[in-house]
Design an enzyme around this catalytic site. Structure first.
Site, PDB file in Angstrom:
ATOM      1  CB  SER A 124      16.559  25.567  -2.801  1.00 55.36           C
ATOM      2  OG  SER A 124      16.843  24.229  -2.449  1.00 55.36           O
ATOM      3  CG  HIS A 125      12.946  23.201  -1.537  1.00 51.20           C
ATOM      4  ND1 HIS A 125      14.028  23.837  -0.987  1.00 51.20           N
ATOM      5  CD2 HIS A 125      11.939  23.340  -0.655  1.00 51.20           C
ATOM      6  CE1 HIS A 125      13.681  24.338   0.198  1.00 51.20           C
ATOM      7  NE2 HIS A 125      12.416  24.056   0.412  1.00 51.20           N
ATOM      8  CG  ASP A 301      16.683  20.636  -4.697  1.00 49.08           C
ATOM      9  OD1 ASP A 301      17.673  20.156  -5.283  1.00 49.08           O
ATOM     10  OD2 ASP A 301      16.787  21.546  -3.836  1.00 49.08           O
ATOM     11  CG  ASP A 303      19.620  24.143  -5.496  1.00 50.31           C
ATOM     12  OD1 ASP A 303      18.767  23.313  -5.091  1.00 50.31           O
ATOM     13  OD2 ASP A 303      20.392  24.727  -4.712  1.00 50.31           O
ATOM     14  CG  ASP A 305      20.737  21.830  -2.682  1.00 52.47           C
ATOM     15  OD1 ASP A 305      19.577  21.579  -3.087  1.00 52.47           O
ATOM     16  OD2 ASP A 305      20.987  22.750  -1.872  1.00 52.47           O
ATOM     17  NE  ARG A 306      16.355  21.279   0.063  1.00 51.28           N
ATOM     18  CZ  ARG A 306      15.599  21.686   1.063  1.00 51.28           C
ATOM     19  NH1 ARG A 306      14.549  20.974   1.437  1.00 51.28           N
ATOM     20  NH2 ARG A 306      15.855  22.814   1.700  1.00 51.28           N
ATOM     21  CE  LYS A 401      20.325  21.315   0.946  1.00 46.70           C
ATOM     22  NZ  LYS A 401      20.464  22.240   2.072  1.00 46.70           N
TER      23      LYS A 401
END
Length: 585
Positions: A124-125, A301, A303, A305-306, A401
């Site tokens: 992710s982030h 981010d 991937d 999703d944010r 998300k």
């Protein structure tokens, strides 16, 4: 057609393979240990029912971070050995987490095949690179993260695993070229299909939003736009959507070439790490360029999703963002034209969405942190829009998300609010105008989050233990508070958040420590499960203000007394040795 054989490799359990809220995340060097990735993948196959493995179609892709290519080759060989019929891979290993969810739900292969799940390779982030983080998680046939019933089984399997099958002699698959490669194994045919990363996702976005109205906004000389992918996988979608489909200028895209180390940066879309975008939007304390900032800016981010939403010299908190999207969705976004089924937020997220739900007569849910809890509500038709304070916003179009969705939602709201202003001399309705009008209507939730990253895990547990112990005597707590700041309201109640899922009845305990004040203020303390080393303590501070004359204060000033109370009540510096947090949001 190349044939392959299956061999069985002996292994033994490896400690620490318990998936967090979004899968298993560790340093690359940990994943590169012999059998580390293989054990986790096989533990996952064992946890799934046979029909989701034998003869099934699986998606294997991710954010393109360092070690993704090698991991995909290993997972493909293990999928073949476990009897999987076909594997779908995004070109160059790239698929955003929301795109994976969309592909599971929407994509139909040329032979009519549908995916039953996915291995998503992302942390992710978190930063990427040889000395940084890697991660893997499994998503189910609804497109959402594996529920706790599955992740618990995976973890139990990692503690007892003794062997795994693998097609060692399966040739390396070229994931840079679109096409299908077929193999023949002991159980029959096995295909690997490499496909365009963006096609399915772009098609879905065009079915949700009015691209023509957004295009009109972006083409207006009054409106300027900037999007920063932070060298994450969002770059694989940004040019296609914003430039090719919506007509934005190429120069409006920042850091939109995906890189395995995210360009050496930290792909976390917040005011600390999205430095280039923050400066361009006029929010940097050192900015003296004299260049007028764009009207709208956003970041993603690793991937994708944010998301972070910015106006000209103006930051939109994620808690406000989801509330504003919910308040405007029916009028501004065609997908929601028939109304919202309900709305939901994670427990640490501010109560701004609660107020919107109450005013609009919508079903409202407060859930633990973790997108899978929203997924249950969506699958049951109980929730349309949801969000969390950690820069995650989404809807029931998928079960993750979705950062680009959130940007398109904001552009839709701006296009809707400016229908009458783009052609004439009227002033543009800006991001800041929309937020301030929302506060005037619903009140303002002053809100901040302090993150203490890579804290000694034992010290973090001691701190949380103290906070639980204090809850047994609220008069003592209130005495401590009065000694710190007499003007702060009394604590009315305190607990450890527990959630009973209204859909399946499952209970999630120990989801965060809450102190709820008489005036609606809140202090929330959580240990985060998304770091790869040590522990992350997250502290959330919130104060609700209905008085229209008091909604324009500086957030840090408004929250200063509560921040002081939180740090002293928890003995944060004493336990962590930190005089300040790693990140303030």
């Amino acid at each position: 057609m190349v044939s392959f054989k299956v061999s069985v490799v002996s292994t033994s359990p490896i400690d620490g393979q318990k998936p967090g809220t979004s899968g298993l995340r560790k340093k690359v060097k940990v994943f590169k240990q012999p059998n580390y990735l293989e054990n986790f993948v096989q533990a996952t196959f064992i946890a799934l029912t046979p029909e989701k493995v034998k003869g099934a179609t699986l998606v294997v892709s991710g954010d393109g971070r360092y070690y993704s290519e090698q991991a995909i080759q290993i997972i493909v060989k293990m999928a073949a050995a476990n009897g999987v019929r076909r594997v779908w891979v995004g070109q160059n290993s790239l698929l955003s987490t929301p795109a994976v969810s969309a592909i599971i739900r929407e994509r139909v292969g040329a032979d009519g095949s549908k995916a039953t799940g996915a291995f998503i390779l992302t942390a992710s982030h978190n930063p990427g690179g040889p000395t940084e983080d890697f991660g893997i998680k499994y998503n189910m046939e609804n497109g959402g993260p594996a529920p706790e019933s599955i992740t618990d089984k995976i973890y139990e399997n990692t503690k007892t695993i003794t062997e795994y099958p693998i097609a060692e002699d399966l040739p390396r698959v070229d994931i840079s070229t679109i096409g299908i490669t077929s193999f023949e194994g002991p159980e029959g045919k096995f295909d690997v299909e490499v496909f365009d990363s963006a096609d399915d996702y772009v098609k879905l976005m065009k079915s949700i939003f009015d691209f023509e109205s957004i295009k009109k906004l972006l083409s207006s000389p009054k409106f300027t736009f900037c999007y920063d992918a932070l060298h994450g996988v969002a770059g694989a979608y940004a040019h296609r959507i914003f430039v090719e489909e919506l007509g934005a200028q190429e120069s409006s895209l920042l850091n939109c070439v995906p890189k395995e180390d995210f360009g050496g940066g930290h792909p976390d879309p917040n005011l600390t790490y999205a430095k280039e975008l923050v400066a361009r939007m006029g929010l940097s304390q050192t900015d003296d360029s004299g260049v007028e900032p764009p009207e709208f800016g956003a970041a993603a981010d690793g991937d994708a999703d944010r998301n972070m939403i910015l106006g000209k010299r103006f930051f939109v908190t994620p808690s406000d963002s989801v509330a504003i999207i919910a308040a405007n969705a029916v009028g501004a976004i065609p997908y929601f034209s028939s109304g919202l089924k309900g709305v939901a937020r994670s427990m640490p997220t501010s109560a701004a969405l609660d107020v919107v739900a109450k005013n609009l007569g919508l079903k409202f849910f407060e859930v633990p942190t973790g997108w899978k809890f929203f997924g249950n509500l969506m699958d049951a038709g109980m929730c349309s829009v949801c969000g969390e304070e950690s820069f995650g916003t989404g809807s029931d179009h998928i079960r993750e998300k979705d950062g680009i969705w959130a940007v398109l939602a904001w552009l839709s709201i701006l296009a809707h609010k400016n229908k009458e202003t783009l052609d004439g001399n009227a002033n543009l309705v800006r991001v800041e105008d929309i937020v301030r009008q929302h506060w005037a209507t619903y009140g303002r939730h002053y809100y901040t989050r302090y993150d203490y990253e890579n804290v000694d895990a034992a010290a973090a547990k001691e701190l949380m233990g103290l906070l639980v112990k204090l809850q047994s005597s609220l008069p003592e707590v209130n005495n401590i508070i009065k000694g710190i700041h007499p003007e702060v309201a009394n604590v009315a109640s305190a607990d450890e958040f527990e959630y009973k899922d209204p859909v399946d009845g499952s209970v999630s305990k120990h989801q965060g420590i809450r102190y709820l004040f008489e005036d609606g203020s809140r202090l929330v303390f959580r240990l985060s499960g998304t770091g790869s080393e040590g522990a992350t303590i997250r502290l959330y501070i919130e104060q609700y203000e209905k008085d229209a004359s008091k909604i324009s204060r500086d957030s840090q000033d408004a929250l200063a007394p509560l921040v002081d109370v939180a740090l002293k009540l928890s003995k944060m510096q004493e336990f962590t040795g930190r005089s300040s947090p790693t990140v303030i949001t």
